[in-house]
Design a protein around this motif. Structure first.
Motif, short mmCIF file in Angstrom:
data_model
loop_
_atom_site.label_atom_id
_atom_site.label_comp_id
_atom_site.label_asym_id
_atom_site.label_seq_id
_atom_site.Cartn_x
_atom_site.Cartn_y
_atom_site.Cartn_z
N ALA A 124 0.83 -1.20 0.00
CA ALA A 124 0.00 0.00 0.00
C ALA A 124 0.87 1.25 0.00
O ALA A 124 0.58 2.23 -0.70
N VAL A 125 1.94 1.23 0.79
CA VAL A 125 2.85 2.38 0.85
C VAL A 125 3.49 2.63 -0.51
O VAL A 125 3.53 3.77 -1.00
N GLU A 126 3.97 1.56 -1.15
CA GLU A 126 4.61 1.71 -2.46
C GLU A 126 3.62 2.25 -3.49
O GLU A 126 3.93 3.19 -4.23
N ASN A 127 2.41 1.68 -3.53
CA ASN A 127 1.40 2.13 -4.51
C ASN A 127 1.01 3.58 -4.29
O ASN A 127 0.91 4.37 -5.24
N ALA A 128 0.79 3.95 -3.02
CA ALA A 128 0.28 5.29 -2.71
C ALA A 128 1.32 6.37 -3.04
O ALA A 128 1.04 7.30 -3.81
N TYR A 129 2.50 6.24 -2.46
CA TYR A 129 3.47 7.33 -2.59
C TYR A 129 4.15 7.35 -3.97
O TYR A 129 4.50 8.42 -4.47
N SER A 130 4.28 6.18 -4.62
CA SER A 130 4.83 6.18 -5.98
C SER A 130 3.82 6.77 -6.96
O SER A 130 4.20 7.46 -7.91
N SER A 131 2.52 6.52 -6.74
CA SER A 131 1.50 7.10 -7.62
C SER A 131 1.47 8.62 -7.48
O SER A 131 1.32 9.35 -8.47
N ALA A 132 1.64 9.11 -6.24
CA ALA A 132 1.67 10.56 -6.01
C ALA A 132 2.91 11.18 -6.66
O ALA A 132 2.83 12.26 -7.27
N MET A 133 4.06 10.50 -6.56
CA MET A 133 5.28 11.00 -7.20
C MET A 133 5.13 11.01 -8.72
O MET A 133 5.49 11.98 -9.38
N PHE A 134 4.59 9.91 -9.27
CA PHE A 134 4.36 9.84 -10.72
C PHE A 134 3.43 10.97 -11.17
O PHE A 134 3.66 11.61 -12.20
N TYR A 135 2.40 11.24 -10.37
CA TYR A 135 1.43 12.28 -10.72
C TYR A 135 2.10 13.65 -10.76
O TYR A 135 1.90 14.43 -11.71
N VAL A 136 2.88 13.98 -9.74
CA VAL A 136 3.46 15.32 -9.67
C VAL A 136 4.52 15.51 -10.75
O VAL A 136 4.65 16.60 -11.33
N VAL A 137 5.28 14.46 -11.09
CA VAL A 137 6.29 14.56 -12.15
C VAL A 137 5.62 14.79 -13.50
O VAL A 137 6.04 15.67 -14.27
N THR A 138 4.58 14.02 -13.79
CA THR A 138 3.90 14.17 -15.08
C THR A 138 3.12 15.48 -15.16
O THR A 138 3.00 16.07 -16.23
N TYR A 139 2.61 15.95 -14.01
CA TYR A 139 1.94 17.24 -14.00
C TYR A 139 2.90 18.36 -14.38
O TYR A 139 2.57 19.24 -15.19
N VAL A 140 4.11 18.34 -13.82
CA VAL A 140 5.11 19.36 -14.14
C VAL A 140 5.48 19.30 -15.61
O VAL A 140 5.59 20.34 -16.29
N LEU A 141 5.65 18.10 -16.14
CA LEU A 141 5.99 17.93 -17.56
C LEU A 141 4.92 18.56 -18.45
O LEU A 141 5.24 19.28 -19.41
N THR A 142 3.65 18.31 -18.13
CA THR A 142 2.55 18.83 -18.94
C THR A 142 2.42 20.35 -18.78
O THR A 142 2.15 21.07 -19.76
N THR A 143 2.61 20.84 -17.56
CA THR A 143 2.53 22.28 -17.30
C THR A 143 3.58 23.05 -18.10
O THR A 143 3.31 24.14 -18.63
N LEU A 144 4.79 22.49 -18.20
CA LEU A 144 5.85 23.14 -18.97
C LEU A 144 5.42 23.39 -20.41
O LEU A 144 5.59 24.49 -20.94
#
Length: 497
Positions: A330-350
């Protein structure tokens, strides 16, 4: 004595700091209107720093330095690598825009951006309350100056004042919360704080009181409801190049300090802070999406979009601990999904803000939704890049935003909690509402008559970087596995220590 490990832990930061000072001095002798010498030297420095961080991250090693005040781990190093690349892309997009508006009379845009990046590095590496706070202040002070960089522009000056006042208040919240935790646990070291809290010998009421202020300070930096007031005004009022400096790389730092403080330091209080994050996430998804529908200013619309996107990041962060039980999966799924989300959000925002800056010209900002009318007829490539970004924000497959949202929702549903399932359904409903204002912009670009017949022109470096940026949003949507695996491995390695 300071050992070699301590120097190794901050080697990229030393390179960045020294070169930022060198570039500030070199710029005094640069006479080019576009600060070509300063720009080239800045790009070379950031390239070296990004490569260093990539090498550190690929090694996967974790080591502590300076009396455990600084940590170098896979998650932090990847986030710093991504933040450096994001700052490089921001400066590529922002240089022509800044030159047309008299913002390059000196090299402040480049040097302040480098100091802001140094603040991001310190925040991400911090394993001590004071180190994290010092990094935060370096980032925010540099950001205040950047917002006010266009000295003859009333709106930018007003935005800087609002940002300064609200930012000072948020820093006070965070500092007060950290001081409460220090008073309760007797340590500023995040690892020692975890041990003290986990011992169960400290009064729960005191810890929760400090926790409330810490979460409030973090919520401001993430820009979530009800601490979102600065986001629309600053995004709209700041020069677009500076808006991207604020809205891009710093989100990675905000995510990092949230993980450092709440997960690394205060995991035994997860039941308390997860409830707070749930409330913040619900408010952000609701306010962000509903308010964005009414916006006609494109930057303001993307500001409210940011608020709703950060709501999704919080949903990922709140699903790691289930009823007080820490489960590795659960820890791996939760925090890795949040990290993936914020990285891809920054990429798209750029890419999205890159198109806005590209369409702006001297005396014309291209900030209104109507300014994109008929963009497909003027420039099919840039209309396509903007459409890809908007579809990704909306979460439509096969773009990377879809998989980012899906990974967060999967982490929520996998917890098996009824409340989490309800939250997942609510998030999907809010995403459906949010799709409206993204699709409205696409409709304007493809079906409305253009306001001008002027062809869109841009320097070669901007065209190349923007094309690659837009392509990555599509390619990572088609092949998301590599980045997802990287985020999962980085999170597991970071939390294992």
């Amino acid at each position: 004595m300071i050992d070699n490990i301590s120097w190794l832990a901050i080697y990229p930061e030393i390179v960045l700091l020294v070169m930022a000072c060198v570039i500030a001095l070199v710029d005094l002798g640069v006479s080019s209107a576009r600060r070509t010498g300063t720009y080239v030297l800045t790009m070379l420095t950031l390239t070296v720093v990004a490569v260093l961080q990539g090498i550190y991250a690929s090694g996967g090693n974790t080591f502590y330095g300076w009396g455990n005040m600084v940590v170098s781990d896979a998650m932090g190093n990847w986030l710093k690598c991504f933040a450096t690349v994001a700052m490089m892309v921001t400066l590529v997009y922002g240089r022509p825009y800044a030159a047309d508006r008299g913002m390059l009379r000196g090299g402040e845009l480049f040097t302040l951006s480098m100091f802001a990046l140094l603040g991001i590095f310190i925040m991400i590496s911090g394993n001590n309350f004071l180190v994290i706070y010092l990094g935060l202040e370096l980032l925010t002070l540099s950001s205040y100056a950047l917002v006010a960089l266009r000295r003859d522009h009333t709106t930018a000056t007003e935005a800087a004042m609002k940002y300064f006042v609200l930012g000072a208040m948020a820093s006070g919240f965070l500092l007060y919360g950290l001081s409460m935790l220090y008073g309760a646990t007797g340590s500023l070291d995040i690892g020692q704080v975890f041990k003290a809290v986990n011992s169960g010998q400290i009064r729960h009421q005191v810890l929760v009181f400090g926790l409330v202020f810490v979460v409030a300070g973090l919520a401001f930096k993430l820009g979530v409801v009800p601490f979102h007031m600065w986001i629309p005004d600053v995004y709209q009022g700041a020069p677009t190049a500076v808006t991207l400096v604020i809205g891009g790389a710093p989100k990675l730092a905000a995510f990092a300090i949230t993980v450092r403080l709440l997960v690394d330091g205060l995991l035994p209080l997860a039941i308390d802070w997860q409830q707070m994050l749930a409330v913040l996430a619900i408010g952000s998804l609701l306010v962000g999406n509903l308010a964005a529908i009414m916006q006609t200013n494109l930057k303001r619309m993307l500001a409210y979009s940011t608020i709703s996107q950060m709501g999704f990041v919080l949903l990922g962060l709140m699903s790691g601990v289930i009823q007080g039980n820490v489960d590795a999966t659960a820890v791996e799924n939760a925090y890795s999904s949040a990290m993936f989300y914020v990285v891809t959000y920054v990429l798209t925002t750029l890419a999205a803000f890159g198109v806005i800056m590209l369409l702006a010209r001297e005396g014309f900002e291209s900030e209104e939704v109507a300014d994109l009318s008929g963009l497909n007829q003027r420039s099919p490539l840039y209309a396509a890049v903007m459409s890809i970004c908007l579809f990704s924000f909306a979460g439509l497959p096969p773009l990377v935003g879809f998989y980012a949202k899906l990974s967060v929702l999967q982490a929520l549903v996998a917890s098996g909690q009824t409340a989490h399932l309800v939250l997942a359904v609510f998030a999907v409903m809010m995403s459906l509402i949010g799709a409206f204002y993204y699709l409205r912009v696409v409709k304007v670009m493809y079906f409305d008559a253009p306001l001008t017949a002027t062809r869109v022109s841009a320097p070669l470096d901007v065209r190349v970087v923007l094309t690659v940026n837009g392509a990555l949003v599509l390619v990572l949507g088609l092949l998301p596995g590599g980045l997802m695996a990287l985020c999962a491995d980085a999170v597991v390695r970071a939390l294992a220590t």
